[in-house]
Design an enzyme around this catalytic site. Structure first.
Site, PDB file in Angstrom:
ATOM      1  N   GLU A 187       0.937  -0.884   0.362  1.00  0.00           N
ATOM      2  CA  GLU A 187       0.010   0.017   0.022  1.00  0.00           C
ATOM      3  C   GLU A 187       1.100   1.458   0.027  1.00  0.00           C
ATOM      4  O   GLU A 187       2.079   1.252   0.483  1.00  0.00           O
ATOM      5  CB  GLU A 187      -0.815   0.223   1.167  1.00  0.00           C
ATOM      6  CG  GLU A 187      -1.719  -1.152   1.477  1.00  0.00           C
ATOM      7  CD  GLU A 187      -2.921  -1.053   2.318  1.00  0.00           C
ATOM      8  OE1 GLU A 187      -2.879  -0.281   3.620  1.00  0.00           O
ATOM      9  OE2 GLU A 187      -3.491  -2.220   2.673  1.00  0.00           O
TER      10      GLU A 187
ATOM     11  N   HIS B  64      -8.066   1.499   1.638  1.00  0.00           N
ATOM     12  CA  HIS B  64      -8.079   0.956   2.949  1.00  0.00           C
ATOM     13  C   HIS B  64      -8.088   2.292   4.181  1.00  0.00           C
ATOM     14  O   HIS B  64      -7.822   2.822   4.809  1.00  0.00           O
ATOM     15  CB  HIS B  64      -6.414   1.008   3.256  1.00  0.00           C
ATOM     16  CG  HIS B  64      -5.816  -0.044   4.980  1.00  0.00           C
ATOM     17  ND1 HIS B  64      -5.190  -0.659   5.256  1.00  0.00           N
ATOM     18  CD2 HIS B  64      -6.581  -0.226   5.616  1.00  0.00           C
ATOM     19  CE1 HIS B  64      -4.966  -1.103   5.770  1.00  0.00           C
ATOM     20  NE2 HIS B  64      -6.164  -0.548   7.342  1.00  0.00           N
TER      21      HIS B  64
END
Ligand code: NAD
Length: 309
Positions: free
Chosen positions: A263, A282
């Site tokens: 990420e 997220h």
């Protein structure tokens, strides 16, 4: 006593802490390791989200550290064993973001099953793909497979059942005798049964050695033709390349991913351009409401832990 906060936290909770302690709140610390290390030299508590890596090296520069508050629930960015050796309390915000995640799962499942919500640009441009989009499915009557039946898995099941889904689940740490299966009207299954029977599979496990790559190519192959996968747990639980292949080949009808092995998701990921795929950065557990709940819970617990020594 000094508290360092290295990622975003609700302002009211920060203000509460600042009224009682010497607080250094700097959201940029998560990306500036040297500055974070410097800030921690005289810190008694550290408050993080999921990006600050609380590893042995970080703990070593913080000799006074007694408490780590986690603005969320996954603890894979915190070396819990190293904290335990030092007697450092690790305080997650258990339960405080469950509603946000559960709503994300059900909303994604409805969007993906219906398949019609990608039509905005076409309809605005004067096209009318009515026939092509009249084949969507309803959520009611489908089977929701919950892998991991802790706080978030249970709440997701409750929302799904309220909308007419049938819930099944797998969680090796909850024996068949655990009353929660009956209380939550959820059939306890093996992992393979959930994978083979569910129309919507939702992942709610922590990232551990056992759950890493749990949803790999061979398990994806045994999912029902046309099943939907929703992952709000941790990216490394799913083999992203295998999922991309299953979506492109039409074995799976759709997926929603909020978490990724890396990420931000790197450019050139095999996931880019897959059909009926929802990607979010997220945020499943982060809403205005959950941010307030998570921040105030962690602030209260960190203050209590510092005050009680
Ligand atoms: P929890 O601890 O209440 O529940 C996790 C459950 O998983 C436990 O019941 C445990 O027994 C079970 N489990 C462990 N290993 C398993 C396995 N191999 N197979 C099946 N079940 C297994 O945690 P929770 O609050 O429900 O959260 C679950 C996870 O969701 C967190 O660990 C975190 O990684 C993730 N999460 C993500 C977001 C987000 O914003 N995307 C927000 C909150 C939580």
């Amino acid at each position: 006593m000094r508290i360092v906060i290295s990622e975003f936290m609700d302002d009211a909770a920060v203000a509460d802490l600042a009224a009682q302690f010497d607080v250094r709140y700097d959201k940029s610390l998560v990306d500036e390791r040297d500055a974070l290390c410097n800030a921690l030299r005289d810190a008694d508590a550290l408050i993080v989200r999921n990006r600050t890596q609380v590893d042995r090296a970080l703990l070593a520069v913080a000799p006074n550290l007694r408490v780590v508050g986690r603005l969320g629930v996954g603890l894979d960015n915190i070396d819990s064993a190293a904290c335990a050796e030092r007697g450092i309390d690790v305080i997650p915000a258990t339960g405080a973001n469950a509603q946000a995640v559960a709503e994300y799962v059900i909303a994604s499942a409805m969007l993906l099953l219906r398949t019609a919500y990608h039509a905005t640009a076409d309809v605005a441009a004067g096209h009318w793909p009515r026939a092509a989009l009249s084949n969507g499915r309803e959520l009611a009557g489908t089977t929701l497979g919950l892998i991991g039946f802790g706080g978030i898995g249970r709440l997701t099941g409750r929302l799904g059942r309220a909308l007419g889904m049938r819930a099944i689940g797998s969680d090796p740490q909850l024996p068949p005798s655990a009353s929660v299966w009956r209380d939550e009207d959820t059939r306890r299954c093996t992992l393979d049964e959930v994978i083979g029977d569910a129309d919507v599979i939702s992942l709610h496990v922590p990232l551990t050695l056992q759950t890493r790559n749990l949803i790999d190519a061979s398990r994806i192959a045994t999912m029902k033709q046309g099943a939907i996968l929703v992952n709000t747990s941790r990216g490394r639980v799913v083999d992203e390349a295998a999922l991309a292949t299953a979506l492109r080949e039409g074995h799976l009808a759709g997926a929603a991913l909020d978490v990724f092995a890396q990420e931000p998701l790197p450019a050139g990921s095999p996931l880019a351009g897959c059909p009926n795929l929802l990607l979010t950065p997220h945020i499943a557990g982060v809403t205005r409401e959950s941010n307030r709940r998570v921040s105030s819970l962690v602030a209260q617990k960190v203050a209590a832990a510092l005050g009680s020594d």
